[in-house]
Design a protein around this motif. Structure first.
Motif, PDB file in Angstrom:
ATOM      1  N   GLN A   1      60.169  14.779 117.796  1.00  0.00           N
ATOM      2  CA  GLN A   1      61.362  16.031 118.079  1.00  0.00           C
ATOM      3  C   GLN A   1      61.603  16.693 116.671  1.00  0.00           C
ATOM      4  O   GLN A   1      61.834  17.791 116.629  1.00  0.00           O
ATOM      5  CB  GLN A   1      62.398  15.225 118.702  1.00  0.00           C
ATOM      6  N   GLU A   2      61.692  15.591 115.488  1.00  0.00           N
ATOM      7  CA  GLU A   2      62.338  16.209 114.701  1.00  0.00           C
ATOM      8  C   GLU A   2      61.240  17.139 113.616  1.00  0.00           C
ATOM      9  O   GLU A   2      61.718  18.049 113.259  1.00  0.00           O
ATOM     10  CB  GLU A   2      63.013  15.226 113.662  1.00  0.00           C
ATOM     11  N   LYS A   3      60.139  16.621 113.467  1.00  0.00           N
ATOM     12  CA  LYS A   3      59.114  17.117 112.692  1.00  0.00           C
ATOM     13  C   LYS A   3      58.422  18.455 113.160  1.00  0.00           C
ATOM     14  O   LYS A   3      58.179  19.304 112.594  1.00  0.00           O
ATOM     15  CB  LYS A   3      58.071  16.036 112.268  1.00  0.00           C
ATOM     16  N   LEU A   4      57.863  18.073 114.427  1.00  0.00           N
ATOM     17  CA  LEU A   4      57.302  19.396 115.153  1.00  0.00           C
ATOM     18  C   LEU A   4      58.217  20.170 116.447  1.00  0.00           C
ATOM     19  O   LEU A   4      57.672  21.074 116.952  1.00  0.00           O
ATOM     20  CB  LEU A   4      56.243  18.558 115.978  1.00  0.00           C
ATOM     21  N   GLY A   5      59.360  19.660 116.503  1.00  0.00           N
ATOM     22  CA  GLY A   5      60.195  20.184 117.421  1.00  0.00           C
ATOM     23  C   GLY A   5      59.613  20.074 118.952  1.00  0.00           C
ATOM     24  O   GLY A   5      60.132  20.978 119.953  1.00  0.00           O
ATOM     25  N   ILE A   6      59.019  19.216 119.243  1.00  0.00           N
ATOM     26  CA  ILE A   6      58.471  18.979 120.567  1.00  0.00           C
ATOM     27  C   ILE A   6      59.570  18.370 121.435  1.00  0.00           C
ATOM     28  O   ILE A   6      60.014  17.278 121.235  1.00  0.00           O
ATOM     29  CB  ILE A   6      57.295  17.981 120.620  1.00  0.00           C
ATOM     30  N   LYS A   7      59.992  19.238 122.720  1.00  0.00           N
ATOM     31  CA  LYS A   7      60.965  18.585 123.489  1.00  0.00           C
ATOM     32  C   LYS A   7      60.456  18.099 124.719  1.00  0.00           C
ATOM     33  O   LYS A   7      61.177  17.114 125.412  1.00  0.00           O
ATOM     34  CB  LYS A   7      62.011  19.640 123.758  1.00  0.00           C
ATOM     35  N   ASP A   8      59.473  18.573 125.337  1.00  0.00           N
ATOM     36  CA  ASP A   8      59.094  18.043 126.383  1.00  0.00           C
ATOM     37  C   ASP A   8      58.245  16.656 126.513  1.00  0.00           C
ATOM     38  O   ASP A   8      57.139  16.829 126.453  1.00  0.00           O
ATOM     39  CB  ASP A   8      57.907  19.086 127.218  1.00  0.00           C
TER      40      ASP A   8
ATOM     41  N   SER B   1      48.689  14.343 115.838  1.00  0.00           N
ATOM     42  CA  SER B   1      48.083  12.780 115.299  1.00  0.00           C
ATOM     43  C   SER B   1      48.249  12.815 114.212  1.00  0.00           C
ATOM     44  O   SER B   1      48.534  11.664 113.643  1.00  0.00           O
ATOM     45  CB  SER B   1      46.637  12.745 115.731  1.00  0.00           C
ATOM     46  N   GLU B   2      48.044  13.878 113.164  1.00  0.00           N
ATOM     47  CA  GLU B   2      48.293  14.151 111.677  1.00  0.00           C
ATOM     48  C   GLU B   2      49.692  13.552 111.448  1.00  0.00           C
ATOM     49  O   GLU B   2      50.149  12.604 110.374  1.00  0.00           O
ATOM     50  CB  GLU B   2      48.065  15.262 111.076  1.00  0.00           C
ATOM     51  N   THR B   3      50.684  14.406 112.173  1.00  0.00           N
ATOM     52  CA  THR B   3      52.146  14.252 111.870  1.00  0.00           C
ATOM     53  C   THR B   3      52.659  12.560 112.096  1.00  0.00           C
ATOM     54  O   THR B   3      53.258  12.302 111.230  1.00  0.00           O
ATOM     55  CB  THR B   3      52.998  14.913 112.887  1.00  0.00           C
ATOM     56  N   LEU B   4      52.128  12.046 112.780  1.00  0.00           N
ATOM     57  CA  LEU B   4      52.162  10.694 113.424  1.00  0.00           C
ATOM     58  C   LEU B   4      51.710   9.757 112.214  1.00  0.00           C
ATOM     59  O   LEU B   4      52.424   8.916 111.869  1.00  0.00           O
ATOM     60  CB  LEU B   4      51.627  10.490 114.878  1.00  0.00           C
ATOM     61  N   TYR B   5      50.563  10.137 111.832  1.00  0.00           N
ATOM     62  CA  TYR B   5      49.889   9.211 110.915  1.00  0.00           C
ATOM     63  C   TYR B   5      50.525   9.264 109.700  1.00  0.00           C
ATOM     64  O   TYR B   5      51.018   8.279 108.810  1.00  0.00           O
ATOM     65  CB  TYR B   5      48.289   9.637 110.637  1.00  0.00           C
ATOM     66  N   GLN B   6      51.183  10.565 109.174  1.00  0.00           N
ATOM     67  CA  GLN B   6      51.732  10.795 107.957  1.00  0.00           C
ATOM     68  C   GLN B   6      53.220   9.948 107.806  1.00  0.00           C
ATOM     69  O   GLN B   6      53.679   9.926 106.774  1.00  0.00           O
ATOM     70  CB  GLN B   6      51.877  12.205 107.663  1.00  0.00           C
ATOM     71  N   ASN B   7      53.731   9.823 109.286  1.00  0.00           N
ATOM     72  CA  ASN B   7      55.113   8.958 109.183  1.00  0.00           C
ATOM     73  C   ASN B   7      54.939   7.655 109.356  1.00  0.00           C
ATOM     74  O   ASN B   7      55.826   6.762 109.727  1.00  0.00           O
ATOM     75  CB  ASN B   7      55.787   9.581 110.352  1.00  0.00           C
TER      76      ASN B   7
END
Lengths: 264, 318
Positions: free
Chosen positions: B244-251, B273-279
């Motif tokens: 939600q915060e990094k990618l603005g995904i709401k749904d 998947s990269e965003t998840l891994y980086q966090n």
């Protein structure tokens, strides 16, 4: 409506309860004949003499069994959703209601004929009608009794429809019988000087079938009992009006309630 | 809808303080198999009872085969068959006696129809056996046999497969499909077994708390049960926050097991998947799937409040 009457008849024919009621009615009729023979003393038990012996018994007993029959026809089909499905099949609520009322009348009249009239018919065949009371007068008393029976049947039927339960209808019917007979005992005990005639169903029937006022006559060389059974015009008028008015009012009120209520 | 045979407009029914049916409007297409889907207490049975005339609506209008008045509706119901709550049968009678009685009730003069429908549902050999000795499956089949007696144009079935074993469910399902295809019978069916409805229905009506949530054809539903990105990590609550915060995904929806489904930006799987891994999150499941009827239903009707609560709970945990 006649589709429902046909289907109810079909169920009645396949219901062991129906045969129990018929058997009970026949047992009562046969045992009543035997009882009357043993009670008649030296007098020949003619059809007209038996009317007097049988009168009060008819008044009470002919209301007990019809209560069973009526509550069975009008209430039992709520238990297994027969009434629900008749409405779902496209039957009007008026057909569902009045078919059961009409069938209750028919079966109770038949039961009345078996219990009340059949023993008298048998005795008439055996010993003749006799002179204790004229046949036309006896018939008049029976017709008035039938009117009271219709009134009482309507009351039980409507109560059962409203309660949607044959057991509640039956319990209420019997409680009503006791309630109606209680004033008679109280009045007799306290000698109030007021007589219940047409006001309540059971006392009404007992009044109509009361042959306790007798005289002795001498006909064809024999002493016979003669019933002084002429009814006061107020009793006759009250019986007819009460029967008609109560029946019509009960039917209208019950049908209106049944028509509007949800059937769950 | 041009070929609607049943129309309901603004129907309301209240029992005490509880609104069982709350401003319901819908139409049923001729020849459809319409699934009425909702949780317990949603108003499905009450709605069916109002169609059947057992329950009187407080307000609103029902039109069946173009007729509206109570007298006309009673007549039109003779063209329909209903099984509501429990199938109808006199316990002390045999199957044949029960159906003969129903022939009288419905005014069907030809009693040979009884043997015909008994063989259709596979109860032709029950003889004089009383219904009280029937299994639940046999009673359900007898109920369907009774529903077929009058050659109805519409069948309204309230959870007809309730309590049946898998074999029984398949039998009833196949029978309904066959009746719809061969005799063009319109069917309205309610059930909790959503997987079975998905094999059967051409239309769906989702209902909850007495209100219609959605009316949709099967084809449209299949398109709606779109692809989604199914994700399960070692810390799903944190994953929600990150997405939600990094990618603005709401749904994002949350399954019962806590795993996540993303319904947008499915062409950016690599970025997700990269965003998840980086966090610091370890992906345990990463797959593209399609939602089935149950998931669609849970999202639309059953679990909306639970989902939102779960996401807020997940936020609290992080």
């Amino acid at each position: 409506m006649w589709n429902i009457v046909r289907s109810l008849n079909y169920t009645i024919k396949h219901d062991i309860y129906s045969y129990i009621m018929v058997l009970l009615g026949l047992i009562i009729a046969v045992s009543s004949i035997v009882t009357m023979f043993s009670d008649s003393g030296g007098e020949t038990l003619t059809g007209s003499l038996a009317v007097g012996y049988w009168g009060t018994f008819i008044a009470v007993f002919c209301f007990m069994l019809p209560a069973f029959v009526t509550t069975r026809i009008c209430g039992y089909d709520f238990n297994d959703k027969t009434v629900n499905y008749e409405v779902l099949y496209g039957q009007k609520r008026s057909a569902v209601f009045f078919s059961r009322i009409i069938l209750s009348y028919i079966y109770n009249i038949i039961l009345f004929a078996v219990i009340a009239i059949a023993p008298l018919a048998v005795l008439t065949l055996m010993n003749g009608w006799g002179h204790s009371i004229s046949m036309s007068e006896a018939l008049f008393h029976f017709v008035l009794s039938l009117m009271v029976l219709i009134r009482y049947t309507t009351f039980i039927a409507c109560l059962t429809f409203l309660a949607r339960s044959s057991w509640i209808g039956l319990a209420a019917g019997y409680l009503m019988m006791i309630f109606e007979m209680l004033p008679l005992f109280v009045m007799e005990l306290m000698n109030l000087g007021f007589e219940l005639t047409w006001q309540l169903s059971i006392p009404n029937a007992m009044k109509i079938m009361d042959f306790s006022n007798t005289a002795m006559g001498f006909v064809d060389g024999k002493d016979i009992t003669i019933y002084k059974a002429a009814l006061d015009s107020s009793v006759v008028t009250g019986t007819v009006l009460a029967a008609v008015i109560e029946t019509v009012l009960l039917l209208i009120c019950s049908y209106v309630l049944f028509r509007k209520r949800d059937i769950d | 809808m041009e070929n609607a045979i049943i129309t309901v407009e603004h129907l309301v029914k209240q029992f005490g303080k509880h609104k069982a049916v709350d401003d319901v409007s819908l139409q049923i297409r001729k020849g459809s198999i319409c699934g009425l889907i909702g949780p317990n207490g949603a108003g499905k049975t009450t709605l069916m009872k109002m169609l059947g005339g057992l329950v009187m609506p407080d307000s609103g209008k029902i039109t069946i085969f173009g007729k509206e008045s109570e007298n006309d509706l009673a007549h039109e119901r003779s063209r329909m068959s209903f099984i509501i709550e429990t199938p109808y049968a006199k316990q002390g009678m045999s199957a044949k006696e029960n159906l003969t009685k129903q022939c009288y009730q419905k005014g069907i003069p030809d009693l040979s129809r009884v043997d015909e429908v008994l063989s259709i549902v596979g109860l032709g050999d029950t003889g004089k056996k009383s219904v009280k000795n029937f299994s639940l499956g046999m009673r359900q089949r007898l109920g369907i046999a009774g529903a077929l007696l009058s050659r109805p144009e519409v069948m309204v079935l309230d959870e007809p497969v309730n309590g049946l074993d898998p074999e029984g469910i398949v039998e009833v399902r196949d029978l309904i499909t066959k009746l719809n295809h061969d005799q063009d019978i319109t069917v309205i069916i309610s059930s909790h077994i959503l997987a079975e409805l998905s094999h059967l229905c051409t239309d769906y009506i989702f209902i909850n708390n007495g209100q219609i949530k959605q009316c949709i054809e099967a084809e449209q539903l299949r398109a709606m049960c779109q692809e989604n990105y199914h994700i399960h990590t070692d810390n799903d609550p944190l994953a929600v926050a990150v997405l939600q915060e990094k990618l603005g995904i709401k749904d994002i929806s949350v399954d019962k097991d806590g795993s996540l489904r993303i319904h947008e930006r499915l062409d950016e799987k690599r970025l997700i998947s990269e965003t998840l891994y980086q966090n610091g999150l370890v992906p345990l499941i990463l797959e593209i799937t399609e939602a089935d009827l149950e998931q669609y239903y849970m999202k639309l009707v059953g679990e909306n409040n639970v989902e939102h609560r779960k996401i807020s709970e997940l936020h609290d945990k992080t």
